[in-house]
Structure formats: structure tokens, C-alpha cells
Design an enzyme around this catalytic site. Structure first.
Site, mmCIF file in Angstrom:
data_model
loop_
_atom_site.group_PDB
_atom_site.id
_atom_site.type_symbol
_atom_site.label_atom_id
_atom_site.label_comp_id
_atom_site.label_asym_id
_atom_site.label_seq_id
_atom_site.Cartn_x
_atom_site.Cartn_y
_atom_site.Cartn_z
ATOM 1 N N HIS A 396 -5.081 2.967 0.582
ATOM 2 C CA HIS A 396 -3.804 2.315 0.910
ATOM 3 C C HIS A 396 -3.566 2.162 2.402
ATOM 4 C CE1 HIS A 396 -1.857 2.545 -3.126
ATOM 5 N NE2 HIS A 396 -2.695 3.553 -3.278
ATOM 6 N N LYS A 587 12.019 -0.775 5.779
ATOM 7 C CA LYS A 587 10.712 -0.170 5.546
ATOM 8 C C LYS A 587 10.642 1.089 6.398
ATOM 9 C CE LYS A 587 8.952 -4.160 6.926
ATOM 10 N NZ LYS A 587 8.096 -4.425 5.793
ATOM 11 N N ARG A 588 9.598 1.881 6.221
ATOM 12 C CA ARG A 588 9.462 3.048 7.089
ATOM 13 C C ARG A 588 9.380 2.612 8.548
ATOM 14 N NH1 ARG A 588 8.749 8.282 4.938
ATOM 15 N NH2 ARG A 588 8.731 8.848 7.129
ATOM 16 N N LYS A 593 4.489 -1.510 12.183
ATOM 17 C CA LYS A 593 5.372 -2.428 11.461
ATOM 18 C C LYS A 593 6.245 -3.249 12.425
ATOM 19 C CE LYS A 593 5.570 0.614 7.375
ATOM 20 N NZ LYS A 593 5.097 -0.172 6.216
ATOM 21 N N THR A 697 4.996 -4.026 -0.221
ATOM 22 C CA THR A 697 5.519 -4.353 -1.552
ATOM 23 C C THR A 697 6.965 -4.817 -1.426
ATOM 24 O OG1 THR A 697 5.878 -1.977 -1.765
ATOM 25 C CG2 THR A 697 4.054 -2.922 -3.016
ATOM 26 N N LYS A 701 9.224 -7.980 -3.206
ATOM 27 C CA LYS A 701 10.565 -7.856 -3.799
ATOM 28 C C LYS A 701 11.510 -8.901 -3.214
ATOM 29 C CE LYS A 701 9.547 -2.990 -4.280
ATOM 30 N NZ LYS A 701 9.556 -1.730 -3.537
#
Ligand code: NBG
Length: 852
Positions: A396, A587-588, A593, A697, A701
Site C-alpha cells: 500500500h 486526508k491524513r 499529500k 480512496t 468517494k
């Protein structure tokens, strides 16, 4: 914890465990009463029937009368009542599973981010309307009771949530699956902000009762640690045995995993650690109370708390204990529960496939070998042939530093027999490599499970890859990079072992439950059935051209915004305006990111307004919502949180931008909040540096709920973009090959700063102290990191991102066209159902299927 603890805390010796009671729980009597022979029946599906069950549960389960009950009593009784409706199916599923001996998916995951259970259980049982009316009949309000539930946050982010989506899909598709994991007493911390800084509070999710779980202390499993190994002669055969130093008990807690209205209820089994010998009465009587419970405290620490993403060295040992603990329990459990005493071990791969969710459960590989060789006394080679067919591994990540390694010293101390087994697996594997390539020692070193640098360590990803039937990445791009960059020697060695399964999300929770307004519109338009057949969303495509449908679609979005803003008002005291473009990044918090890129955009917008470059009257009114937790030990991430909150405070208070630009950062982003946020969003921020996000993910969504994505060509964004079409996706930034080239050429972020006036102004504004009450030093760590390191190249992608945001504004101004794009996002994203992911796993990896 330190090394001393490990050696001196004793449990009961391995052979004296009092509670190893599994063998005693077989049928102790034959029931003779006819009612005992009949299968348990579900209570009547009617309002009266439900009220009766509910009141009985309140009275006899909670021990209170309705008139004296608290909301918590009512919630607990309601949850238990709903479980009654699933119970018959659960027992039936388990019985059938044992009898049919079909192959089971044993999903091994250290994390499950389940979200609240009640709504999902009501949906699965189709009880919503009945329960709503039943609660009204009792003078109660269902939404209030639902809000009482504390979600079990037994995961950090995408990886744990993915596991939860997968088990939902498998149950809905009637595939035999048992989820194995850890019942952390404290899940992911509850995030609060104090003066803009993240402060972590313990997550006491069990404090008010936990109605969804069924503990089975009588079925405890013993797990050993430490000690040493020795050889002995067994009928002339030399064997090894592990003489452990201490042990703990694993108590299984079972949770139902109901399929969507299909009568199947699978099981999630989470393990909790308990001391074998909780209490030393002699020591207690001597007055040393702390010492008397030391073994207990020590054992229970193993499942005390979910491990934060970013590990600290002190915690590493505990982390390994957690990992071994849960896989050892799970393997023992599967063998004891699933297999007959005279089972033919060669048949094991026909009965189970253990899916390793990342490297956390990989110690299960040597554990199964130990069970087969040491306990069942199989030949090594026979055991290895079996083991190799019982595991598959999902990677992952793309960050090399995120691939787990364990120091040999630690493994040898905690699991001496497993270390020996790993060495032998490695020796035999490297002999094969040498046989194939000659003595290419560079290659041998690259592929070895054990590495000597920077210290002697075991590489769990290598062990997993060598043992697994298949190794998969979680999006097309990720699987390709996994083959080409992360494990290239292995993909050359076993080209067919590598495959891709693009992630997915469950439409039950993330559309049907989270977005009732859109769900209703879809059902009105397409009829029922799409919830389990998400490809049917493609039938919505034609309605993008239908003005009435577009209007209804916009109304659904507006209803979701109103619902969200009502929530944020009461939850966080945040007031927002629902005609704004709603731009969401949740998100984290991680540098790859690139929340900082988003901050730079916001600061630049602000700068353009206050400097007079942009007329506040003409800019698109925009509300930006952030949601993110930073790992407690991740300093830069915490600085970025502080920056976001500081920027938000200044911008939100400035009358010049009032009504035009608003920033909200509700604390404690979790599954429950996601369910409200995602359906309300117009714009989905998926802006990681290309080649860094394995899949994502959240991105799926958002698209499924009709938000347009602004995103890089990273992870599953690539597939979203391909499916929804360039015209309905705001792509920007370097692609992965350009990133690699720029890195190779020598990336100097300050050049981008010097040459891009907008970027320079935004960074200078942050440095100026405007967002820090005039203090120029406050954000220095963030700024200098950007200017002189910027590992994730936010500055390089800044201009391209700004240009894409300008396109967003133009597009949003034309609401009919925007709505068309949003509808097409929904219509073309059916591929991202986790049901499809499960079909891919079933055909490409697990080679099993539904039982009916
Ligand atoms: C995360 C990735 C995400 C991905 C999820 C689920 C880890 C180690 N990895 O991109 O960062 O969507 O896994 O696959 O948490």
C-alpha cells in the site's frame, strides 16, 4: 517499554495455561427440548414487533425502564435489538461455513476503520423505516440515538478504511470471509485544537459500552514470546522446539459483518490481549499492589493502543508484539475452528487464503511454517509448499521508508524460532536465485530478506513477496511503480506473481447511507438494484443532458451542504455559507499529500484580494474545508496544521474577503465526519506529488458523490480521470516521469520562488508574520523546508495548480455545465465500487467465490 521488562515479566509456563480451554467447548450435551433444536428466529419485521423487542432489551439488557433511561441506555438497547434481527443469519452463516468447507478469505489487517455501525446495520436489515417509527412510538428520535454512537477508530486512514470496505463487499457478495485484526482499547486519538495546534486526546471508544461486539474469553488462545529454541530427537528425527519465555492470552471479540439485504453475516474477529496470570495473590497480600498486577498491565499493553502511523523507536517493540499477537491468534483460530482433527494439511490452500494487508501481518508466514513444521511435524519442504499457497500480499505504499523492517536483534529476542525460520526461507530462496543467475551477488543482496545495512534487519516486504501467491498494488500506476521501482528484482524473477487490483469503496456506506438525497434521486431515476451493481450508474449518463434531472441533482447537493453546515455549527461552532464553491481537502496530514500546496493557493488568493490585484466582487466565492490528523510524532505535519489554522483565523476575520473566501478546519476528521463532508463537496482536492500516493480512496468517494476532482496524475486519480474524461477533471502538475527527471537534474525549489511572482508573494506573506500576530519566525520551519528542500515539489507544481484552480472558477460560474460534469463523474465512477475490487481479488488472486 524497555528490554528489561521483556525478560522479567513471566506469564504462566506454556503448558500450564489454565484458560486454554478451546478443547473443552465442544458439544457437552445433546439438547432434547424441541425449541433448542429449532434455528433461532428473527423477531417480527413490524413496528410493534420492534418496539416489543426494544423495550425488552432496554428492561432486561440495560436494566432500566424507558421513562428512566438515558440516551445512552436507549442507544445500547437499540443496537442490541437490531442485532437480534441479524443473529439468526449470523449463526446460520457460521454453521453453513463449517459444514460446507468452502475456501475462506482470511483478511489479516492491523487496522479496520469501521465507522459507526448502527446506520449500516439498519440498512443491511432494511429496518430503517420500522425503527424510525418504532422509536417515534416510544417518544424517541432515531437520529439522536444514532449520534450517540462513538465510531471504532481502529485505523489510521485509507488502509484501515479499505479493509472495512472490503469486508462489507465480501459479505454483500456472499463470499466466505473472516476479518482478523486487533481490538485496540484506544483507537486513533481524538484530535483537538488548542490555540491552533493539534492536541491529542485518548480515544475512549469503549467507555460508554460497546454493543456490537461479542467477547469469548472461554475461547482464549495462548500466544508465546521470547525464550529460546532447542533441538531434540523425535523418533529418530531431529526437530526444533521453541521454549518460550512468556505468554499472553488472546481473547476473541466477534463482530457481525452483515451483507446488504442478502441474509449473509460474516465475522470480523478482533483480538484483545490478557495476562495468562492476571494477579499474583501472594505478592498482593505482601502489600506490593503495583507488582501484583504487573504481568497483567504488561500483557494488556499489547492491545492497548492503535499504533500511530509514524513510529517512534520506543514503540517498535510493542508494534512487533501486536503484529505477532494477532496473526498467531488468527492462525490458531482458523485451524481450531475451521479444520477437522484429521485434516490433510496438503489441502490447506483449498480452505484458506490469508490476505496480508500491507506488511503488518507478514510475521504470519513464519508462524504458519512453525505450526506446520514444529507442531504438526510436517517436512520442511512440504510445509513450505503449503505455506506459499496460503498467502497473498498487498502493498500500500510507494515510500521506501514505509516498508517495514525489523532489527534481527529484536526479532531474535521476541520470536527466536521465527527468526530461524526466516533465515532458512532466505537461504533456500537465495540458493535458487544463485542457481538462476549464477553468483550475481549484487542481485542476491538486493533480493535477500535479511539486509546488513544500516544494521542487520529483516525486510518484511521481501518475506511477503517470496511467500505470496500474488503481490498486488492498489492502483494501475502504483502496481507499475511497485514492479519497476520498489521491487524490480522480484518482478523480474516472478513476472506473473505481480498484479494490480485498483482499490474501491463500498457504495452502501459512502453513497446509500452517506448521501440519502442523491441515493433517492438515483433510485427514482434507475429503480433499485444499483447499490449492489454500481456499474448501473452509467445509466445516469443520459440524464446529464436533462434539465430537470440537473436541477434535482443540484438540489440534492444543496441539501447535503445544508446538512453539513448545520452539523459544523453545532459540532464546531463554524458558520458557513452554502452558496459557495465547496472545496474540500480531507486526508491524513502528510507532506507528500501536499496540504501546503493548498495553503499556498489559499494564501495567494487572499494576497490577490488584499493587494487589489483581484476584485473581491468578481472572484468565485469559495469555502475551503480541511480535515486532517497528524501523527503525534510527526513535527512538520503538526506545524502545517498550525499554519492552516493560523491562516484560517486571519482570513476568516478579514472584512475585505468576507463572503468571498472562508476556511474551515473542523477538528477530528473521521469516518463519521467524512460521511457528511464528502456528499456536500463540489471540488475534491487530490494533489499529492505524482508517484507518491499509492491509490487514494477518498478521491473515489468524492467522484461518486458528484464532486469534480482537481488532481495530479497520481494513484487512482489517473483512472478516475481516464474514466470521467479530461473535460470533467481538473488535471495539473508533473507526471511521475517528469518528477523523476527533475529530481535527477537537481531540483532547486528556490528557483521557482525567485521566478514566480505570485508564489514569491504567497511565501513572503507567510514569512511576514501576518498569520502569526506579527512574529516572523513562527512558520520559519515550514517555509525553509519549502524553499530549501521541498521533497514533494509543491513549488514546482504551484503555477500549474493555480492555473487549474482558475479553470475551476470559470467552470463553476456556469452552473449547468458544472452540474453536467458532476453527474458524469457519478455516472462514470461505478468502477470504484469495492465490489469490483473484490471480484478482481477473487479472480486474480484468491480463486474462490460466493457461496449460495
Ligand atoms: C495507504 C495509501 C493510500 C491507499 C491506502 C489503501 C498506507 C500504508 N497506505 O494511497 O497511502 O489508498 O493505503 O490502499 O496507509
Amino acid at each position: 517499554m524497555n528490554a528489561d521488562n521483556v525478560s522479567i515479566v513471566p506469564g504462566a509456563p506454556a503448558d500450564e495455561t489454565p484458560q486454554a480451554a478451546r478443547h473443552q467447548i465442544g458439544p457437552m450435551f445433546e439438547p432434547t427440548h424441541p425449541l433448542a433444536l429449532a434455528p433461532v428466529a428473527a423477531p417480527p419485521h413490524s413496528v410493534d414487533g420492534f418496539v416489543r423487542e426494544f423495550l425488552r432489551e432496554l428492561n432486561t439488557g440495560q436494566g432500566v425502564a424507558l421513562s428512566r433511561s438515558t440516551v445512552n441506555d436507549q442507544y445500547l438497547a437499540l443496537a442490541r435489538t437490531v442485532l437480534h434481527y441479524l443473529m439468526a443469519r449470523w449463526l446460520e452463516t457460521m454453521k453453513h461455513q463449517r459444514a460446507s468447507k468452502t475456501k475462506t478469505v482470511g483478511y489479516m489487517s492491523a487496522e479496520y476503520l469501521l465507522g459507526r455501525q448502527l446506520g449500516n446495520a439498519l440498512l443491511a436489515t432494511d429496518l430503517n423505516e420500522i425503527v424510525d417509527n418504532a422509536m417515534k412510538a416510544c417518544g424517541l428520535d432515531l437520529p439522536t440515538l444514532r449520534a450517540q454512537e462513538v465510531e471504532p477508530g481502529l485505523g489510521n486512514g485509507g488502509l484501515g478504511r479499505l479493509a472495512a470496505c472490503f469486508i462489507d463487499s465480501l459479505a454483500t457478495m456472499s463470499v466466505p470471509c473472516i476479518g482478523y485484526g486487533i481490538r485496540y482499547e484506544y483507537g486513533i486519538f481524538r484530535q483537538t485544537f488548542v490555540d491552533g495546534r493539534q492536541v491529542e486526546q485518548p480515544d475512549t471508544w469503549l467507555a460508554l459500552g460497546s454493543p456490537w461486539e461479542f467477547p469469548h474469553p472461554e475461547a482464549a488462545v495462548q500466544v508465546d514470546f521470547g525464550g529460546h529454541t532447542e533441538t531434540y530427537l523425535d523418533d529418530g528425527v531431529k526437530r526444533t522446539r521453541w521454549v518460550p519465555g512468556w505468554n499472553v492470552l488472546g481473547i476473541p471479540y466477534n463482530y457481525m459483518v452483515p451483507g446488504y439485504q442478502n441474509g449473509r453475516v460474516n465475522t470480523l474477529r478482533l483480538w484483545s490481549a490478557q495476562a495468562t496470570k492476571a494477579f499474583d495473590l501472594a505478592i498482593f497480600n505482601s502489600g506490593d499492589y503495583a507488582e501484583a498486577v504487573r504481568a497483567q498491565t504488561f500483557a494488556e499493553n499489547i492491545t492497548k493502543v492503535l499504533y500511530p502511523e509514524d513510529s517512534t523507536p520506543q514503540g517498535k517493540e510493542l508494534r512487533l508484539q501486536q503484529q505477532y499477537f494477532f496473526v498467531a491468534c488468527s492462525i490458531r483460530d482458523f485451524i481450531d475452528q475451521g479444520l477437522d482433527d484429521d485434516f490433510d494439511w496438503d489441502q490447506l490452500p483449498e480452505r484458506i487464503i490469508f490476505q496480508l494487508n500491507d506488511t503488518h501481518p507478514v510475521i504470519a508466514v513464519p508462524e504458519l511454517m512453525r505450526v506446520l513444521v514444529d507442531e504438526q511435524k510436517l517436512e520442511w519442504s512440504q510445509a513450505w509448499e503449503i505455506t506459499k499457497k496460503c498467502f497473498a500480499y498487498t502493498c500500500h505504499t510507494l515510500l521506501p521508508e514505509a516498508l517495514e523492517v525489523w532489527p534481527v536483534e529484536l526479532l531474535g529476542r521476541l520470536l527466536p524460532r521465527h527468526l530461524e525460520i526466516i533465515y532458512r526461507i532466505n537461504d533456500e530462496f537465495l540458493a535458487e536465485v544463485r542457481a538462476r543467475y549464477g553468483n550475481d551477488e549484487m542481485r542476491v543482496r538486493a533480493m535477500s530478506i535479511v539486509t546488513d545495512f544500516p544494521e542487520r534487519q529483516v525486510r518484511m516486504a521481501h518475506l511477503a513477496t517470496i511467500a505470496a501467491v500474488k503481490v498486488n498494488g492498489v492502483a494501475e500506476l502504483h502496481s507499475q511503480l511497485l514492479r519497476d521501482k520498489l521491487l524490480p528484482a522480484f518482478s523480474e524473477y516472478w513476472p506473473d506473481k505481480f498484479t494490480n487490483v485498483t482499490n474501491g469503496v463500498t457504495p452502501r456506506r459512502f453513497i446509500r447511507l452517506a448521501n440519502p438525497s442523491l441515493s433517492e434521486l438515483i433510485t427514482d431515476t434507475l429503480g433499485p438494484g444499483w447499490v449492489t451493481d454500481l456499474d448501473r450508474l452509467s445509466e445516469l449518463e443520459q440524464y446529464a443532458e436533462d434539465e430537470d434531472f440537473r436541477k434535482a441533482f443540484r438540489e440534492a447537493k444543496l441539501a447535503n451542504k445544508t446538512r453539513l453546515y448545520d452539523l459544523l455549527r453545532t459540532r464546531d461552532g463554524i458558520d458557513l455559507e452554502n452558496h459557495h464553491l465547496l472545496d474540500v481537502m480531507v486526508k491524513r496530514l502528510h507532506e507528500y499529500k501536499r496540504q501546503t500546496l493548498k495553503v499556498l493557493h489559499v494564501v495567494s488568493l487572499y494576497d490577490q484580494i488584499i493587494s487589489g490585484d483581484a476584485d473581491p466582487e468578481t472572484i468565485t466565492p469559495r469555502t475551503v474545508i480541511f480535515g486532517a490528523k497528524a501523527a503525534p510524532g510527526y513535527r512538520m505535519a503538526k506545524e502545517i496544521i498550525y499554519l492552516i489554522n493560523s491562516v484560517a483565523e486571519v482570513i476568516n476575520a478579514d472584512p475585505v474577503v468576507a463572503g468571498r473566501l472562508n476556511i474551515a478546519f473542523p477538528a477530528n476528521y473521521n469516518v463519521t465526519l467524512a460521511e457528511k463532508l464528502i456528499p456536500a463537496a463540489d471540488l475534491s482536492e487530490q494533489i499529492s506529488l505524482a508517484g507518491m500516493e499509492a491509490s487514494g480512496t477518498g478521491n473515489m468517494k468524492f467522484a461518486l458523490n458528484g464532486a469534480l476532482t482537481i488532481g495530479t496524475d497520481d494513484g487512482a486519480n489517473v483512472e478516475i480521470r481516464k474514466l470521467v474524461g479530461d473535460a470533467h477533471f481538473f488535471g495539473f502538475g508533473m507526471v511521475e516521469t517528469e518528477v523523476t527527471e527533475l529530481q535527477a537534474a537537481g531540483y532547486r525549489p528556490s528557483e521557482f520562488y525567485e521566478t514566480n511572482p505570485l508564489l514569491k508573494r504567497a511565501i513572503d506573506l507567510i514569512s511576514s508574520g501576518v498569520f502569526a500576530g506579527g512574529d516572523r519566525g513562527t512558520f520559519e520551519p515550514v517555509v525553509s523546508n519549502l524553499l530549501y528542500d521541498d521533497r514533494f515539489m509543491a513549488l514546482a507544481d504551484f503555477q500549474s495548480y493555480l492555473d487549474a484552480q482558475t479553470k475551476v472558477e470559470a467552470a463553476y460560474a456556469d452552473s449547468e455545465t458544472w452540474t453536467k460534469s458532476a453527474i458524469l463523474n457519478v455516472a462514470r465512477s461505478g468502477f470504484f465500487s469495492s465490489d469490483r475490487s473484490m471480484r478482481d481479488y477473487l479472480t486474480r488472486i484468491w480463486r474462490t467465490g460466493a457461496v449460495v
